[in-house]
Design a protein around this motif. Structure first.
Motif, PDB file in Angstrom:
ATOM      1  N   PRO A   1       0.909  -1.080  -0.014  1.00  0.00           N
ATOM      2  CA  PRO A   1      -0.028   0.133   0.206  1.00  0.00           C
ATOM      3  C   PRO A   1       1.062   1.115  -0.107  1.00  0.00           C
ATOM      4  CG  PRO A   1       0.072  -0.962   2.079  1.00  0.00           C
ATOM      5  CD  PRO A   1       0.919  -2.011   1.316  1.00  0.00           C
ATOM      6  N   PRO A   2       0.342   2.299  -0.492  1.00  0.00           N
ATOM      7  CA  PRO A   2       1.264   3.553  -0.624  1.00  0.00           C
ATOM      8  C   PRO A   2       1.185   4.130   0.893  1.00  0.00           C
ATOM      9  CG  PRO A   2      -1.179   3.763  -1.656  1.00  0.00           C
ATOM     10  CD  PRO A   2      -1.019   2.403  -1.184  1.00  0.00           C
ATOM     11  N   PRO A   3       2.372   4.881   1.130  1.00  0.00           N
ATOM     12  CA  PRO A   3       2.606   5.339   2.465  1.00  0.00           C
ATOM     13  C   PRO A   3       1.805   6.417   2.756  1.00  0.00           C
ATOM     14  CG  PRO A   3       4.388   6.071   0.929  1.00  0.00           C
ATOM     15  CD  PRO A   3       3.527   5.106   0.122  1.00  0.00           C
ATOM     16  N   PRO A   4       1.310   6.733   3.980  1.00  0.00           N
ATOM     17  CA  PRO A   4       0.455   7.871   4.269  1.00  0.00           C
ATOM     18  C   PRO A   4       1.110   9.172   4.066  1.00  0.00           C
ATOM     19  CG  PRO A   4       0.543   6.047   6.073  1.00  0.00           C
ATOM     20  CD  PRO A   4       1.682   5.786   5.172  1.00  0.00           C
ATOM     21  N   VAL A   5       0.431  10.078   3.448  1.00  0.00           N
ATOM     22  CA  VAL A   5       1.175  11.157   3.095  1.00  0.00           C
ATOM     23  C   VAL A   5       1.807  11.968   4.501  1.00  0.00           C
ATOM     24  CG1 VAL A   5       0.734  13.663   2.020  1.00  0.00           C
ATOM     25  CG2 VAL A   5      -0.287  11.599   0.947  1.00  0.00           C
ATOM     26  N   TRP A   6       1.047  12.054   5.429  1.00  0.00           N
ATOM     27  CA  TRP A   6       1.353  12.799   6.601  1.00  0.00           C
ATOM     28  C   TRP A   6       3.077  12.139   7.258  1.00  0.00           C
ATOM     29  CZ3 TRP A   6       2.470   9.560  10.743  1.00  0.00           C
ATOM     30  CH2 TRP A   6       1.650   8.369  10.805  1.00  0.00           C
ATOM     31  N   ALA A   7       3.064  10.757   7.023  1.00  0.00           N
ATOM     32  CA  ALA A   7       4.238  10.135   7.336  1.00  0.00           C
ATOM     33  C   ALA A   7       5.528  10.804   6.698  1.00  0.00           C
ATOM     34  CB  ALA A   7       4.094   8.519   7.328  1.00  0.00           C
ATOM     35  N   VAL A   8       5.390  10.498   5.166  1.00  0.00           N
ATOM     36  CA  VAL A   8       6.281  11.155   4.337  1.00  0.00           C
ATOM     37  C   VAL A   8       6.535  12.680   4.496  1.00  0.00           C
ATOM     38  CG1 VAL A   8       6.780  11.220   1.792  1.00  0.00           C
ATOM     39  CG2 VAL A   8       5.580   9.278   2.652  1.00  0.00           C
ATOM     40  N   LEU A   9       5.490  13.111   4.588  1.00  0.00           N
ATOM     41  CA  LEU A   9       5.803  14.879   4.775  1.00  0.00           C
ATOM     42  C   LEU A   9       6.431  14.771   6.175  1.00  0.00           C
ATOM     43  CD1 LEU A   9       5.454  17.709   3.970  1.00  0.00           C
ATOM     44  CD2 LEU A   9       3.171  17.723   4.982  1.00  0.00           C
TER      45      LEU A   9
ATOM     46  N   GLY B   1       8.278  12.793   7.819  1.00  0.00           N
ATOM     47  CA  GLY B   1       9.776  12.481   7.769  1.00  0.00           C
ATOM     48  C   GLY B   1      10.791  13.346   6.852  1.00  0.00           C
ATOM     49  N   ALA B   2      10.099  14.241   5.681  1.00  0.00           N
ATOM     50  CA  ALA B   2      10.787  14.924   4.980  1.00  0.00           C
ATOM     51  C   ALA B   2      11.286  16.279   5.652  1.00  0.00           C
ATOM     52  CB  ALA B   2      10.206  15.390   3.637  1.00  0.00           C
ATOM     53  N   LEU B   3      10.185  16.904   6.573  1.00  0.00           N
ATOM     54  CA  LEU B   3      10.554  17.741   7.392  1.00  0.00           C
ATOM     55  C   LEU B   3      11.408  17.549   8.715  1.00  0.00           C
ATOM     56  CD1 LEU B   3       6.926  19.241   7.746  1.00  0.00           C
ATOM     57  CD2 LEU B   3       8.726  20.336   6.675  1.00  0.00           C
ATOM     58  N   LEU B   4      11.566  16.445   9.198  1.00  0.00           N
ATOM     59  CA  LEU B   4      12.357  16.188  10.154  1.00  0.00           C
ATOM     60  C   LEU B   4      13.883  16.070   9.286  1.00  0.00           C
ATOM     61  CD1 LEU B   4      10.841  13.288  12.212  1.00  0.00           C
ATOM     62  CD2 LEU B   4      11.919  15.283  13.116  1.00  0.00           C
TER      63      LEU B   4
ATOM     64  N   SER C   1       7.271  22.259  12.600  1.00  0.00           N
ATOM     65  CA  SER C   1       6.288  21.706  11.533  1.00  0.00           C
ATOM     66  C   SER C   1       6.205  20.040  11.316  1.00  0.00           C
ATOM     67  CB  SER C   1       6.592  22.355   9.986  1.00  0.00           C
ATOM     68  OG  SER C   1       6.732  23.712  10.074  1.00  0.00           O
ATOM     69  N   ALA C   2       7.382  19.398  11.381  1.00  0.00           N
ATOM     70  CA  ALA C   2       7.355  17.977  11.794  1.00  0.00           C
ATOM     71  C   ALA C   2       6.687  17.539  12.828  1.00  0.00           C
ATOM     72  CB  ALA C   2       8.811  17.578  11.682  1.00  0.00           C
ATOM     73  N   ALA C   3       6.903  18.194  13.895  1.00  0.00           N
ATOM     74  CA  ALA C   3       6.183  17.862  15.199  1.00  0.00           C
ATOM     75  C   ALA C   3       4.682  17.824  15.137  1.00  0.00           C
ATOM     76  CB  ALA C   3       6.630  18.515  16.413  1.00  0.00           C
ATOM     77  N   ALA C   4       4.326  19.010  14.382  1.00  0.00           N
ATOM     78  CA  ALA C   4       2.701  19.327  14.103  1.00  0.00           C
ATOM     79  C   ALA C   4       2.126  18.094  13.362  1.00  0.00           C
ATOM     80  CB  ALA C   4       2.526  20.884  13.841  1.00  0.00           C
ATOM     81  N   VAL C   5       2.729  18.186  12.308  1.00  0.00           N
ATOM     82  CA  VAL C   5       2.211  17.084  11.113  1.00  0.00           C
ATOM     83  C   VAL C   5       2.111  15.656  11.685  1.00  0.00           C
ATOM     84  CG1 VAL C   5       2.858  15.805   9.081  1.00  0.00           C
ATOM     85  CG2 VAL C   5       3.222  18.352   9.384  1.00  0.00           C
ATOM     86  N   LEU C   6       3.225  15.280  12.814  1.00  0.00           N
ATOM     87  CA  LEU C   6       3.126  13.881  13.145  1.00  0.00           C
ATOM     88  C   LEU C   6       2.307  13.692  14.396  1.00  0.00           C
ATOM     89  CD1 LEU C   6       7.036  13.142  12.770  1.00  0.00           C
ATOM     90  CD2 LEU C   6       5.371  12.198  11.415  1.00  0.00           C
TER      91      LEU C   6
ATOM     92  N   ALA D   1       5.386   8.289  20.371  1.00  0.00           N
ATOM     93  CA  ALA D   1       3.935   8.889  20.327  1.00  0.00           C
ATOM     94  C   ALA D   1       3.144   8.318  19.645  1.00  0.00           C
ATOM     95  CB  ALA D   1       4.166  10.603  20.218  1.00  0.00           C
ATOM     96  N   LEU D   2       3.591   8.160  18.260  1.00  0.00           N
ATOM     97  CA  LEU D   2       2.918   7.133  17.398  1.00  0.00           C
ATOM     98  C   LEU D   2       2.288   5.961  17.762  1.00  0.00           C
ATOM     99  CD1 LEU D   2       4.225   8.625  13.927  1.00  0.00           C
ATOM    100  CD2 LEU D   2       2.101   9.231  14.998  1.00  0.00           C
ATOM    101  N   LEU D   3       3.409   5.324  18.170  1.00  0.00           N
ATOM    102  CA  LEU D   3       3.220   3.777  18.609  1.00  0.00           C
ATOM    103  C   LEU D   3       2.492   3.907  20.054  1.00  0.00           C
ATOM    104  CD1 LEU D   3       7.002   2.576  18.272  1.00  0.00           C
ATOM    105  CD2 LEU D   3       5.081   2.187  16.638  1.00  0.00           C
ATOM    106  N   GLY D   4       2.339   4.678  20.826  1.00  0.00           N
ATOM    107  CA  GLY D   4       1.682   4.822  21.912  1.00  0.00           C
ATOM    108  C   GLY D   4       0.151   4.880  21.549  1.00  0.00           C
ATOM    109  N   ARG D   5      -0.121   5.606  20.456  1.00  0.00           N
ATOM    110  CA  ARG D   5      -1.327   5.800  19.945  1.00  0.00           C
ATOM    111  C   ARG D   5      -1.928   4.820  19.317  1.00  0.00           C
ATOM    112  NH1 ARG D   5      -1.064  11.482  16.992  1.00  0.00           N
ATOM    113  NH2 ARG D   5      -3.149  10.686  16.197  1.00  0.00           N
ATOM    114  N   GLY D   6      -1.165   3.648  18.931  1.00  0.00           N
ATOM    115  CA  GLY D   6      -1.217   2.431  17.961  1.00  0.00           C
ATOM    116  C   GLY D   6      -1.508   2.921  16.605  1.00  0.00           C
ATOM    117  N   VAL D   7      -0.602   3.801  16.338  1.00  0.00           N
ATOM    118  CA  VAL D   7      -0.638   4.527  14.728  1.00  0.00           C
ATOM    119  C   VAL D   7       0.455   3.459  14.031  1.00  0.00           C
ATOM    120  CG1 VAL D   7      -0.615   6.475  13.193  1.00  0.00           C
ATOM    121  CG2 VAL D   7      -1.826   6.632  15.313  1.00  0.00           C
ATOM    122  N   GLY D   8       0.183   3.071  13.035  1.00  0.00           N
ATOM    123  CA  GLY D   8       1.077   2.353  12.220  1.00  0.00           C
ATOM    124  C   GLY D   8       1.045   2.989  10.722  1.00  0.00           C
ATOM    125  N   LEU D   9       1.634   2.275   9.614  1.00  0.00           N
ATOM    126  CA  LEU D   9       1.888   2.748   8.543  1.00  0.00           C
ATOM    127  C   LEU D   9       1.105   1.912   7.469  1.00  0.00           C
ATOM    128  CD1 LEU D   9       5.403   3.816   8.438  1.00  0.00           C
ATOM    129  CD2 LEU D   9       3.488   5.413   8.842  1.00  0.00           C
TER     130      LEU D   9
END
Length: 261
Positions: free
Chosen positions: A134-142, A144-147, A190-195, A248-256
């Motif tokens: 499956p294609p990666p979530p846009v928020w994850a790529v964005l 990561g790129a900002l980081l 910006s990366a922190a806000a997006v993630l 924080a993502l893992l704690g929320r149960g958010v994967g890719l």
């Protein structure tokens, strides 16, 4: 970084065997890039008196490091492709961009691009390795790129003067220390806000707390401190920030995987 990516892979539902392949691919890719960088920068590091570099002190021979970098890269290719063809190609594109940075792109205004690609393609590597690619979530790529852009800026900050003296004129060197600090802060915040905000589901107290922690870390990473202009702490703080955001993502149960936005 390999531990963070592997944890995201596991949380996204990647099979244990493929998680090990992800870990091996990311680790060998990072080693190849780091060793390549040290070999390419030998003369510059020697001129700058970098006593923290084994090549500069003579503890390691240039040929040995060159062979190690090539070997790590050779291992990275099959490990990456074993996760999946599309996944492997995404990861190798990021590794290739990092090598391009070492071999000359660092001297151009596009010096930020390999970092953006390298960090942004890591979640794509994980997502494309899942069943059905499956294609990666846009928020994850964005995110990561900002980081990645923030990491580039904070990594270069301590060496701006030495880089300019050596003729290295990437984006941070052209902007100067003060403006690079501001841009780094903007990229990291910006990366922190997006993630925090973009993944599916409400952030919850833990998510907002993580945003506060990562935001504070971002600011601390770029605040000027008298006498510490050459400190590596800003870059290390950026890596800590990336780990905090992933936790924080893992704690929320958010994967890719599918359904992650």
């Amino acid at each position: 970084m390999s531990a963070v990516v592997t944890a995201l892979a596991a949380a996204s539902g990647l099979a244990p065997g493929r998680c090990l392949l992800v870990a091996g691919a990311v680790l060998t890719g990072q080693l190849s890039v780091g060793w390549c960088n040290d070999r390419v920068d030998l003369e510059r590091d020697t001129a700058a008196g970098r006593s923290d570099k084994p090549l500069v002190t003579g503890a390691l021979r240039p040929r040995t490091l060159a062979v190690a970098a090539a070997t790590a890269l050779a291992l990275c290719v099959p490990l990456s492709l074993a996760v999946g063809l599309l996944a492997g190609l995404a990861h190798l594109l990021g590794v290739g961009a990092a090598w391009a940075y070492n071999l000359g792109l660092k001297r151009t205004p596009l010096s930020w691009l390999p970092y953006a690609l390298g960090f942004g393609l890591l979640p794509a590597f994980v997502a494309l390795g899942l069943p059905g690619a499956p294609p990666p979530p846009v928020w994850a790529v964005l995110g990561g790129a900002l980081l990645g852009v923030g990491a580039h800026l904070t990594n270069v900050l301590p060496d701006i003067e030495a880089d300019l003296a050596a003729g290295v004129r990437g984006l941070p060197q052209r902007l100067g220390r003060a403006r690079s600090r501001v841009l780094a802060a903007l990229a990291l915040l910006s990366a922190a806000a997006v993630l925090t905000v973009a993944p599916p589901g409400p952030p919850g107290p833990a998510g907002w707390t993580a945003l506060g922690v990562t935001g504070a870390t971002a600011l601390l990473a770029v605040l000027p401190v008298a006498g510490r202009e050459h400190s590596r702490l800003p870059f290390l703080a950026t890596l800590v920030m990336a780990a905090t955001a992933a936790s924080a993502l893992l704690g929320r149960g958010v994967g890719l995987g599918p359904g992650s936005g």
